[in-house]
Design a protein around this motif. Structure first.
Motif, PDB file in Angstrom:
ATOM      1  N   THR A   1      32.844  37.636  46.370  1.00 38.40           N
ATOM      2  CA  THR A   1      33.647  38.245  45.488  1.00 38.40           C
ATOM      3  C   THR A   1      33.887  37.567  44.248  1.00 38.40           C
ATOM      4  O   THR A   1      34.412  36.378  44.457  1.00 38.40           O
ATOM      5  CB  THR A   1      34.895  39.086  46.144  1.00 38.40           C
ATOM      6  N   VAL A   2      33.512  38.067  43.179  1.00 39.80           N
ATOM      7  CA  VAL A   2      33.750  37.249  41.847  1.00 39.80           C
ATOM      8  C   VAL A   2      35.205  37.405  41.010  1.00 39.80           C
ATOM      9  O   VAL A   2      35.735  36.611  40.599  1.00 39.80           O
ATOM     10  CB  VAL A   2      32.839  37.327  40.878  1.00 39.80           C
ATOM     11  N   LEU A   3      35.818  38.896  41.407  1.00 42.30           N
ATOM     12  CA  LEU A   3      36.661  39.202  40.704  1.00 42.30           C
ATOM     13  C   LEU A   3      37.272  40.334  41.484  1.00 42.30           C
ATOM     14  O   LEU A   3      36.741  41.236  42.047  1.00 42.30           O
ATOM     15  CB  LEU A   3      36.666  39.490  39.192  1.00 42.30           C
ATOM     16  N   ALA A   4      38.637  40.166  41.805  1.00 48.00           N
ATOM     17  CA  ALA A   4      39.376  41.247  42.577  1.00 48.00           C
ATOM     18  C   ALA A   4      40.537  41.427  41.699  1.00 48.00           C
ATOM     19  O   ALA A   4      41.312  40.747  41.569  1.00 48.00           O
ATOM     20  CB  ALA A   4      39.708  40.913  43.942  1.00 48.00           C
ATOM     21  N   VAL A   5      40.597  42.972  41.399  1.00 46.96           N
ATOM     22  CA  VAL A   5      42.024  43.370  40.674  1.00 46.96           C
ATOM     23  C   VAL A   5      42.526  44.703  41.219  1.00 46.96           C
ATOM     24  O   VAL A   5      41.939  45.730  41.522  1.00 46.96           O
ATOM     25  CB  VAL A   5      41.475  43.630  39.134  1.00 46.96           C
ATOM     26  N   ASP A   6      43.870  44.492  41.702  1.00 41.56           N
ATOM     27  CA  ASP A   6      44.436  45.887  42.081  1.00 41.56           C
ATOM     28  C   ASP A   6      44.460  46.823  41.191  1.00 41.56           C
ATOM     29  O   ASP A   6      44.912  46.800  40.047  1.00 41.56           O
ATOM     30  CB  ASP A   6      45.737  45.545  42.775  1.00 41.56           C
TER      31      ASP A   6
ATOM     32  N   SER B   1      39.664  47.338  41.944  1.00 41.26           N
ATOM     33  CA  SER B   1      38.355  46.933  41.428  1.00 41.26           C
ATOM     34  C   SER B   1      37.796  45.562  41.950  1.00 41.26           C
ATOM     35  O   SER B   1      38.635  44.584  42.391  1.00 41.26           O
ATOM     36  CB  SER B   1      38.585  46.592  39.764  1.00 41.26           C
ATOM     37  N   ARG B   2      36.577  45.451  42.091  1.00 40.23           N
ATOM     38  CA  ARG B   2      35.793  44.442  42.757  1.00 40.23           C
ATOM     39  C   ARG B   2      34.593  44.109  41.726  1.00 40.23           C
ATOM     40  O   ARG B   2      33.810  44.844  41.808  1.00 40.23           O
ATOM     41  CB  ARG B   2      35.429  44.476  44.066  1.00 40.23           C
ATOM     42  N   VAL B   3      34.705  42.888  41.631  1.00 40.51           N
ATOM     43  CA  VAL B   3      33.159  42.289  41.120  1.00 40.51           C
ATOM     44  C   VAL B   3      32.560  41.367  41.932  1.00 40.51           C
ATOM     45  O   VAL B   3      33.253  40.361  42.430  1.00 40.51           O
ATOM     46  CB  VAL B   3      33.168  41.836  39.699  1.00 40.51           C
ATOM     47  N   VAL B   4      31.307  41.826  42.524  1.00 42.82           N
ATOM     48  CA  VAL B   4      30.663  41.143  43.478  1.00 42.82           C
ATOM     49  C   VAL B   4      29.337  40.626  43.106  1.00 42.82           C
ATOM     50  O   VAL B   4      28.688  41.147  42.765  1.00 42.82           O
ATOM     51  CB  VAL B   4      30.608  41.992  44.843  1.00 42.82           C
TER      52      VAL B   4
END
Ligand SMILES: [Ca+2]
Ligand SMILES: [Ca+2]
Ligand SMILES: [Ca+2]
Ligand SMILES: [Ca+2]
Length: 416
Positions: free
Chosen positions: A377-382, A360-363
């Motif tokens: 990238t604001v948030l990176a979650v495997d 998951s990426r929030v960009v």
């Protein structure tokens, strides 16, 4: 295979809402009584109609005491308020937002009001319990009480109903300390001085948190008890005088709200709805969004594209195309998009997708003359699996960006 989207725009026909107060609901002969609640903290009513719908509206001010009765003798019970601070009664002949259609002085501070048809003329009037003495009136005005008598002891809660089905309402008292209710069918039998209750029926009601009401819950012409219990906020209605088990139970409202009961008639009509197609031809669209104050519609496709609908047309070429960055199998893809609340001045927006690796990426992106450009990238979650990845994103009223993720997915949800 392309799925065809039909964007449906829901048109609420607001005429019903703009037409002003709902006309008095039609009486339903032999219909059971319904229950309602009044939030004395803000003057809002919540009435429950036979189809289970709640009708909520404001009438009154904080601290008012609610009443329901048939003030205009049309068979439908409507709202009224007793304002202890001024001693005034305010009546309405429809169950909707508004001000009192009739008001008059009635009672003094400390009086507890009740409503009922004491003389059997199919018109409800009022009464009060003052200590252990009742004063009942057969007209809706400030005149001297037509009937007065003693029943119960100070601190008892009054209630009213037609417990023997003879067409006349009488009263009862509920004593929370002993959880006992005393019903009376003949007011003329009651003493002109105080004393212990002289009741035709006495029964244990249930719950020190209970407020007792009476109504004809099964439509057979006889009123029977019901209680509103505050923890949790639940109505328990009985169809006989004396059985400890409720026949009907409704849970709604909040513990501090005050219960009422009556024949509410037909429920107000629902607004009419219609559907019309705004645009179509999209590939697995998940979301339609737009910046604040922007007339365009941004259609987010699972495969990674964002298309714009403007003036009813889909603009040629995507606003954004993340197809090469997104894995869109299973439940993956471009799953969310949110415009910054100040997009009109800063051109920022955010996307939420599963990248080629399935994570998951929030960009953050910034729109511009050459098209949107990734800022960072604001948030990176495997993500451990290809399902349950999320992912709505939306700005809250607090200005923060909220991101919805799943539980990690996988067969049997081993991660969540
Ligand atoms: Ca009425
Ligand atoms: Ca009457
Ligand atoms: Ca009666
Ligand atoms: Ca009944």
């Amino acid at each position: 295979m392309r799925n065809r989207l039909v964007l449906l725009f829901v048109l609420a026909v607001v005429a019903a809402l703009l037409a002003g107060p709902t006309p008095g609901a039609a009486a339903v002969e032999g219909a059971p009584d319904e229950v309602g609640l009044f939030d004395a903290a803000n003057g809002r009513w919540h009435l429950r109609y036979p189809d289970g719908r709640l009708s909520s509206f404001y009438f009154g001010i904080p601290g008012d005491t609610p009443l329901l009765g048939d003030w205009d003798c049309d068979g439908v019970d409507t709202v009224a308020l007793y304002r202890e601070s001024s001693g005034f009664i305010y009546l309405r002949n429809s169950n909707d937002f508004g001000i009192g259609e009739q008001d008059f002085f009635y009672g003094i501070p400390g009086d507890v009001p009740i409503a009922g048809d004491w003389d059997g003329d199919n018109c409800d009037t009022l009464g009060i319990l003052r200590g252990d003495r009742f004063f009942l009136s057969n007209t809706l005005d400030t005149s001297v009480a037509d009937i007065d008598f003693y029943l119960g002891i100070p601190g008892d809660q009054p209630f009213a109903g037609d417990f023997n089905g003879d067409g006349k309402d009488t009263v009862g008292v509920y004593r929370a300390a002993t959880q006992a209710a005393y019903f009376v069918n003949d007011l003329s039998s009651l003493p002109s001085s105080g004393g212990v209750p002289t009741a035709d029926t006495a029964l244990w009601v249930a719950g020190a948190d209970a407020t007792l009401i009476a109504g004809d819950w099964d439509g057979d012409g006889d009123d029977t008890p019901g209680v509103f219990r505050s923890t949790p906020s639940t109505f328990r209605l009985e169809n006989t005088l004396g059985q400890p088990v409720p026949d009907v139970t409704y849970t709604f409202g909040k513990s501090a709200w005050l219960p009422v009961a009556g024949n509410l008639g037909q429920p107000p009509p629902l607004p009419e709805l219609a559907l019309s197609t705004v645009a179509d031809g999209f590939d697995r669209p998940l979301l339609v969004t737009a910046p604040v104050g922007d007339a365009r519609l941004f259609v987010v496709e699972k495969g990674g594209r964002v298309l714009i609908v403007q003036d009813g047309d889909v603009l040629p070429g995507p606003f954004l195309d993340l197809s090469s960055l997104v894995s869109s199998g299973s439940e993956q893809g471009l799953l969310g998009m949110a415009f910054h609340p100040a997009y009109g001045t800063n051109q920022l927006f955010y996307v939420h997708y599963t990248n080629i690796a399935g994570d998951s990426r929030v960009v953050e992106y910034r729109d511009g003359p050459g098209g949107p450009v990734a800022v960072g990238t604001v948030l990176a979650v495997d993500q451990p699996a290809t399902n349950h990845n999320g992912g709505m994103i939306q700005f809250g009223p607090d200005g923060r960006l909220y991101v919805a993720l799943g539980d990690g997915g996988g067969g049997g949800d081993p991660f969540g």
